[in-house]
Design an enzyme around this catalytic site. Sequence first.
Site, PDB file in Angstrom:
ATOM      1  N   GLU A  99     -12.452  -2.211  12.076  1.00  0.00           N
ATOM      2  CA  GLU A  99     -12.413  -1.490  10.810  1.00  0.00           C
ATOM      3  C   GLU A  99     -13.555  -1.886   9.874  1.00  0.00           C
ATOM      4  O   GLU A  99     -14.258  -1.030   9.351  1.00  0.00           O
ATOM      5  CB  GLU A  99     -11.056  -1.723  10.125  1.00  0.00           C
ATOM      6  CG  GLU A  99     -10.986  -1.093   8.746  1.00  0.00           C
ATOM      7  CD  GLU A  99      -9.636  -1.273   8.065  1.00  0.00           C
ATOM      8  OE1 GLU A  99      -8.707  -1.843   8.674  1.00  0.00           O
ATOM      9  OE2 GLU A  99      -9.515  -0.831   6.907  1.00  0.00           O
ATOM     10  N   GLU A 127       0.820  -1.213   0.000  1.00  0.00           N
ATOM     11  CA  GLU A 127       0.000   0.000   0.000  1.00  0.00           C
ATOM     12  C   GLU A 127       0.858   1.268   0.000  1.00  0.00           C
ATOM     13  O   GLU A 127       0.669   2.170   0.822  1.00  0.00           O
ATOM     14  CB  GLU A 127      -0.967  -0.023   1.188  1.00  0.00           C
ATOM     15  CG  GLU A 127      -1.887  -1.227   1.141  1.00  0.00           C
ATOM     16  CD  GLU A 127      -2.943  -1.261   2.250  1.00  0.00           C
ATOM     17  OE1 GLU A 127      -2.694  -0.717   3.323  1.00  0.00           O
ATOM     18  OE2 GLU A 127      -4.016  -1.840   2.003  1.00  0.00           O
ATOM     19  N   ASP A 157      -8.457  -8.921   3.945  1.00  0.00           N
ATOM     20  CA  ASP A 157      -8.196  -7.842   4.902  1.00  0.00           C
ATOM     21  C   ASP A 157      -9.286  -7.775   5.971  1.00  0.00           C
ATOM     22  O   ASP A 157     -10.123  -6.881   5.927  1.00  0.00           O
ATOM     23  CB  ASP A 157      -8.107  -6.502   4.148  1.00  0.00           C
ATOM     24  CG  ASP A 157      -7.541  -5.394   5.011  1.00  0.00           C
ATOM     25  OD1 ASP A 157      -7.045  -5.688   6.105  1.00  0.00           O
ATOM     26  OD2 ASP A 157      -7.595  -4.235   4.575  1.00  0.00           O
TER      27      ASP A 157
END
Length: 666
Positions: free
Chosen positions: A381, A274, A353
Amino acid sequence: MKNYADLWIGYNKRQQGGDCNRLKKIYINGSSGSDRITENAVHELKNGLKSMLDIDPEMVYGQIGAPIAATCGKEILDSEEYCISLLDDGVSIDAKSGSGVLYAVFDILRNVSCERDINEVYASGKTVRPSNPLRMLNHWDNMDGSIERGYSGESFFYIDNEIVIDDRTKDYARLIASIGINAVVINNVNVKQAASYMITDRYFDKLAELGEIFAGYGIKLFLSLNYASTIEIGGLDSADPLDEKVIAWWKDKMAEVFKKIPTLGGFLVKADSEGRPGPFTYGRTQADGANMLADIVKDYGGIIIWRCFVYNCKQDWRDRKTDRARAGYDNFMPMDGDYHDNVILQIKNGPMDFQIREPVSPLLGGLKKTNQMLEVQIAQEYTGHQIDVCFLIPEFKEILGFKTYCSEKDDTVGDIINGKTLGSRYSGIAAVTNTGNDFNWTGNYLAGANLFGFGRLSFDTELSSEQIAEEFVRMTISQDIDVVKTIVGILLPSREIYERYTSPLGIGWMVQPATHYGCSVDGYEYDRWGTYHRADHLGIGVDRTDKGTGYALLYNEPNASIYNSPEKCPDELVLFFHHLPYTHKLHSGKTVIQHIYDTHFEGYEEAKGLAAKWDTLKGKVDDEIFENVRERFDRQLVNAREWCDQVNSYFFRKSGIPDEKGREIY
Ligand code: GCU
């Protein structure tokens, strides 16, 4: 007045769970009482017993290596191991070091706090050795005080690029040591700006102080490292792990860092991921990068924890050959056996993820000659931002119990990360943590159960989700049996309920891009992140079989064949592995489309049911806790309804197939 809650180390008055006289005299064998950790432990014990039971115990110290109490029946071998047994006139703790004493003390305090009868609990002696060598929390705190994926205020480690050390710091160490945590990374894996300077003079003094505080509670301090430090702070033009100049720079740097922060355990590295720099830039492998650093920190007893979250985040959504799920495996498997002894690969539980449901990463059980650590996420998240209640311990239990078939025996994920499978002492479990400077630490008070639960589970993977939930409620909210039952009844099914009203059958995503809260079915469909559901008017799902991306075949048999077949694949993961028509019949007997409708309608109703249960607690639990959770339930229900209606409407409009039960779809 403190500006933060005590959570499970509050030690309010307790009823005796039985005759507590023995607690008036505590024998400690194996520690002279003069080391820092034992001192802290004894202080904790005295303070806790005084507040909870009004007992001020007399302490009697035995020699290191003194004969252990007969009831323990076996030698204490490990430095974190302990035995608690009953003597005629007291309670005896046997350990080999301060850490063992500390964990024994928290064991006693927990049982007193849960109002258990210590005469029963310790009747035949209780010997405990933590399940996992490393039990770690990863903070994604930035030095400006923000927290990446934080849902409970700002960082309590940093304000305006300075490190903060105050009462809360020490209480934090107590809080996490009490649940068995022995390592903590205090900065975000995305190391940028000021955080890159953590390994310079600018922060050494504070870090040394912090490291000492943690060390007093058996916790090792770790830092996330900027892989390109040679360039960003060193003034070199390269970060090539095989370049002599780069190696020389790191040697000097690490000598300085470990001298200035002697308690430091090592580093966590996110490289080539990322946008973060890494060895790929120089045509080198992940092993080249990890080994270079590991060889250097080895002299100081340091370890390098290297993350496997390496994938192409600039994928073209039109490209159906590249499969993000394969990336971790493809990038790390070829070097199995090449990673040096003090490297641990840290592997996210799933290949994508932290979605609400993913298969276990095939690296776990794939890698046979490499130290491994599991990474889970208690920061919610993708699982409700600590607004929605989502107790994650049942999910972690499933992951730990997953059979990888990597060997004849000891082949579960739990066996791999506790070091049994590979005989490794460098292994364990880490959680991306969910704390911030909110009064209650975790935003939603009930999200505290994930922090508590993660620690407890990392220390003792045999505990059940129910035991953990019950302890959390007793230690932090109430001893009233009805209250305990009600809250445990909210926590236990909450993850599956969240799954039901969000993304179905293992497909994941469908979230609002960037924030990752709330529904957006196509939010990631035409994007660059490799996260697709591939729904059209006929069907949905990603073909990861031998006819598709081949991902299913990365597992050991029989898992590979099971996942590769739409008939054998478990329902909850079927769209992760297969592209199927909406009319495909699941094992449950329902079609895919009917499953989507049913679970979404039910999930929303069940979420309402959780809120209604909570409402029955008004006046029975602390008002502040009640209102905190109540207010979040209001938001959870809005969220659940949006998910339910958007997902159902989307798939009704795509497929044209009506709900068998004729419910309202928009
Ligand atoms: C996710 C998350 C990022 C995080 C990353 C990681 O992509 O959204 O915020 O940095 O995981 O685990 O490194």
